[in-house]
Design a protein around this motif. Sequence first.
Motif, PDB file in Angstrom:
ATOM      1  N   MET A   1       0.834  -1.214   0.000  1.00 32.66           N
ATOM      2  CA  MET A   1       0.000   0.000   0.000  1.00 32.66           C
ATOM      3  C   MET A   1       0.864   1.257   0.000  1.00 32.66           C
ATOM      4  O   MET A   1       0.631   2.182  -0.756  1.00 32.66           O
ATOM      5  CB  MET A   1      -0.929  -0.014   1.219  1.00 32.66           C
ATOM      6  CG  MET A   1      -1.807   1.229   1.343  1.00 32.66           C
ATOM      7  SD  MET A   1      -3.087   1.307   0.086  1.00 32.66           S
ATOM      8  CE  MET A   1      -4.195   0.056   0.690  1.00 32.66           C
ATOM      9  N   ALA A   2       1.874   1.278   0.887  1.00 34.90           N
ATOM     10  CA  ALA A   2       2.730   2.460   0.973  1.00 34.90           C
ATOM     11  C   ALA A   2       3.487   2.668  -0.331  1.00 34.90           C
ATOM     12  O   ALA A   2       3.653   3.796  -0.795  1.00 34.90           O
ATOM     13  CB  ALA A   2       3.704   2.316   2.138  1.00 34.90           C
TER      14      ALA A   2
ATOM     15  N   VAL B   1       2.547   1.769  -3.361  1.00 38.41           N
ATOM     16  CA  VAL B   1       1.621   2.249  -4.386  1.00 38.41           C
ATOM     17  C   VAL B   1       1.333   3.736  -4.193  1.00 38.41           C
ATOM     18  O   VAL B   1       1.336   4.517  -5.143  1.00 38.41           O
ATOM     19  CB  VAL B   1       0.314   1.433  -4.353  1.00 38.41           C
ATOM     20  CG1 VAL B   1      -0.749   2.076  -5.243  1.00 38.41           C
ATOM     21  CG2 VAL B   1       0.574   0.002  -4.803  1.00 38.41           C
ATOM     22  N   THR B   2       1.068   4.132  -2.950  1.00 36.22           N
ATOM     23  CA  THR B   2       0.797   5.545  -2.661  1.00 36.22           C
ATOM     24  C   THR B   2       1.986   6.416  -3.038  1.00 36.22           C
ATOM     25  O   THR B   2       1.831   7.483  -3.651  1.00 36.22           O
ATOM     26  CB  THR B   2       0.467   5.734  -1.171  1.00 36.22           C
ATOM     27  OG1 THR B   2      -0.670   4.931  -0.836  1.00 36.22           O
ATOM     28  CG2 THR B   2       0.154   7.189  -0.876  1.00 36.22           C
ATOM     29  N   ALA B   3       3.185   5.959  -2.681  1.00 31.23           N
ATOM     30  CA  ALA B   3       4.391   6.699  -3.057  1.00 31.23           C
ATOM     31  C   ALA B   3       4.512   6.796  -4.576  1.00 31.23           C
ATOM     32  O   ALA B   3       4.881   7.845  -5.119  1.00 31.23           O
ATOM     33  CB  ALA B   3       5.625   6.030  -2.469  1.00 31.23           C
TER      34      ALA B   3
ATOM     35  N   LEU C   1       2.100   6.834  -6.772  1.00 32.34           N
ATOM     36  CA  LEU C   1       1.120   7.812  -7.272  1.00 32.34           C
ATOM     37  C   LEU C   1       1.633   9.240  -7.103  1.00 32.34           C
ATOM     38  O   LEU C   1       1.545  10.067  -8.029  1.00 32.34           O
ATOM     39  CB  LEU C   1      -0.205   7.643  -6.534  1.00 32.34           C
ATOM     40  CG  LEU C   1      -0.950   6.322  -6.749  1.00 32.34           C
ATOM     41  CD1 LEU C   1      -2.174   6.253  -5.853  1.00 32.34           C
ATOM     42  CD2 LEU C   1      -1.351   6.179  -8.211  1.00 32.34           C
ATOM     43  N   TRP C   2       2.176   9.548  -5.915  1.00 29.61           N
ATOM     44  CA  TRP C   2       2.669  10.907  -5.670  1.00 29.61           C
ATOM     45  C   TRP C   2       3.900  11.215  -6.518  1.00 29.61           C
ATOM     46  O   TRP C   2       4.075  12.351  -6.976  1.00 29.61           O
ATOM     47  CB  TRP C   2       2.975  11.089  -4.186  1.00 29.61           C
ATOM     48  CG  TRP C   2       1.749  11.329  -3.373  1.00 29.61           C
ATOM     49  CD1 TRP C   2       1.173  10.489  -2.468  1.00 29.61           C
ATOM     50  CD2 TRP C   2       0.893  12.486  -3.416  1.00 29.61           C
ATOM     51  NE1 TRP C   2       0.034  11.042  -1.942  1.00 29.61           N
ATOM     52  CE2 TRP C   2      -0.160  12.276  -2.500  1.00 29.61           C
ATOM     53  CE3 TRP C   2       0.925  13.680  -4.149  1.00 29.61           C
ATOM     54  CZ2 TRP C   2      -1.168  13.197  -2.292  1.00 29.61           C
ATOM     55  CZ3 TRP C   2      -0.085  14.613  -3.935  1.00 29.61           C
ATOM     56  CH2 TRP C   2      -1.110  14.366  -3.018  1.00 29.61           C
TER      57      TRP C   2
ATOM     58  N   ARG D   1       7.149   1.357  -9.119  1.00 28.70           N
ATOM     59  CA  ARG D   1       6.178   1.031  -8.085  1.00 28.70           C
ATOM     60  C   ARG D   1       4.803   0.680  -8.641  1.00 28.70           C
ATOM     61  O   ARG D   1       4.122  -0.195  -8.099  1.00 28.70           O
ATOM     62  CB  ARG D   1       6.048   2.206  -7.106  1.00 28.70           C
ATOM     63  CG  ARG D   1       7.253   2.367  -6.182  1.00 28.70           C
ATOM     64  CD  ARG D   1       7.237   3.706  -5.479  1.00 28.70           C
ATOM     65  NE  ARG D   1       8.267   3.792  -4.447  1.00 28.70           N
ATOM     66  CZ  ARG D   1       9.537   4.065  -4.701  1.00 28.70           C
ATOM     67  NH1 ARG D   1       9.934   4.299  -5.963  1.00 28.70           N
ATOM     68  NH2 ARG D   1      10.423   4.118  -3.719  1.00 28.70           N
TER      69      ARG D   1
ATOM     70  N   GLY E   1      -6.449   6.163  -9.282  1.00 28.97           N
ATOM     71  CA  GLY E   1      -5.861   6.187  -7.951  1.00 28.97           C
ATOM     72  C   GLY E   1      -6.550   5.221  -7.003  1.00 28.97           C
ATOM     73  O   GLY E   1      -5.905   4.490  -6.254  1.00 28.97           O
ATOM     74  N   ARG E   2      -7.878   5.163  -7.041  1.00 27.87           N
ATOM     75  CA  ARG E   2      -8.606   4.231  -6.173  1.00 27.87           C
ATOM     76  C   ARG E   2      -8.302   2.787  -6.562  1.00 27.87           C
ATOM     77  O   ARG E   2      -8.146   1.916  -5.720  1.00 27.87           O
ATOM     78  CB  ARG E   2     -10.119   4.494  -6.272  1.00 27.87           C
ATOM     79  CG  ARG E   2     -10.563   5.753  -5.596  1.00 27.87           C
ATOM     80  CD  ARG E   2     -12.038   5.680  -5.245  1.00 27.87           C
ATOM     81  NE  ARG E   2     -12.862   5.410  -6.426  1.00 27.87           N
ATOM     82  CZ  ARG E   2     -13.342   6.363  -7.224  1.00 27.87           C
ATOM     83  NH1 ARG E   2     -13.070   7.623  -6.996  1.00 27.87           N
ATOM     84  NH2 ARG E   2     -14.101   6.042  -8.246  1.00 27.87           N
TER      85      ARG E   2
ATOM     86  N   SER F   1      -5.523   1.707  -8.024  1.00 31.66           N
ATOM     87  CA  SER F   1      -4.144   1.397  -7.642  1.00 31.66           C
ATOM     88  C   SER F   1      -4.054   1.102  -6.154  1.00 31.66           C
ATOM     89  O   SER F   1      -3.363   0.186  -5.723  1.00 31.66           O
ATOM     90  CB  SER F   1      -3.215   2.554  -8.014  1.00 31.66           C
ATOM     91  OG  SER F   1      -3.229   2.762  -9.411  1.00 31.66           O
ATOM     92  N   ALA F   2      -4.735   1.910  -5.334  1.00 31.38           N
ATOM     93  CA  ALA F   2      -4.699   1.709  -3.904  1.00 31.38           C
ATOM     94  C   ALA F   2      -5.303   0.362  -3.518  1.00 31.38           C
ATOM     95  O   ALA F   2      -4.820  -0.341  -2.640  1.00 31.38           O
ATOM     96  CB  ALA F   2      -5.451   2.843  -3.193  1.00 31.38           C
TER      97      ALA F   2
END
Length: 297
Positions: A1-2, A4-6, A8-9, A244, A292-293, A295-296
């Motif tokens: 999860m972390a 994937v979030t990284a 995206l940003w 990622r 984004g949803r 991917s998360a």
Amino acid sequence: MAGVTAGLWLAVLAAFGFSLKAIFVKLAYAAAPVEAVTLLALRMAFALPVFLWVGLHSSRGAVPLERRDWALVVALGLLGYYGASIFDFLGLRYISAGLERLILFTYPTLVILIGVLFLGQHIGRREWAALALCYVGIAAAFAHDLGMSRDTAAVWVGGGFVFASSLSYALYLSGSARMIVRLGTARFTALAMLVSTAATLVHFFATQPLAALVQPLPIYGYGLAMAILSTVIPVFAQSAAIRRIGSGRAALIGMVGPLLTIVLGWWLLGEAISAWQMAGAALVIAGIALVGRRSAA
């Protein structure tokens, strides 16, 4: 999860940096009659020390590249930040920064098509829906820009150059994912950028006199800004995002770029902005949120 979030940003950060490039190019063209290849050579030359340092540091103790690896690095370097950049810089002589970004961001569809047709990749319905939302939004804003132009021939010429840039960049993204996994983000990106820099400088010295490097101070400033804000930072951010979340999703997230460039073009260049553009931007954001949803999840 972390991770994937990284990812995206990092993709959003890359999109912001790449969006600034068109603004810097238009400002440079307005400041002095500089050739596209000269401006690109300054950009790459200013970024060269960073890529040399990263390339040497990341290659220390690493497994030597095989001949096939070198061939792919050279091919991708020529496609990604030499071919894509020179076509883009040429196109910006004819069209606005906002329109350039809209055309350039056809590359996510090309990345997806290349992946599906040649790399055996598959994407889900949610990604297709996100892609449709993004491109309906881009089409709405594109129609506005085309309708505002008084020289449609220039729009088509500039648009053709920028679409060639989009195709070149899509080929780079499609081939880079495997090489990033094999060589690592920093090593691959630095080597590809060194190839691009070498190609740019060869192009410059083959077509321009050495005196062309003597430019007004603002041109050096814009070249340096492009090197740091629109090359070094977004290039490494994009490669890290691809590692990622994959090249397809990184490309889709990067579609926030047209919105950023439209706003920056209005703010810094005085380019027109309309309800059509804002409606298009809203659809782009909706598509990005959908990805984004997914991917998360």
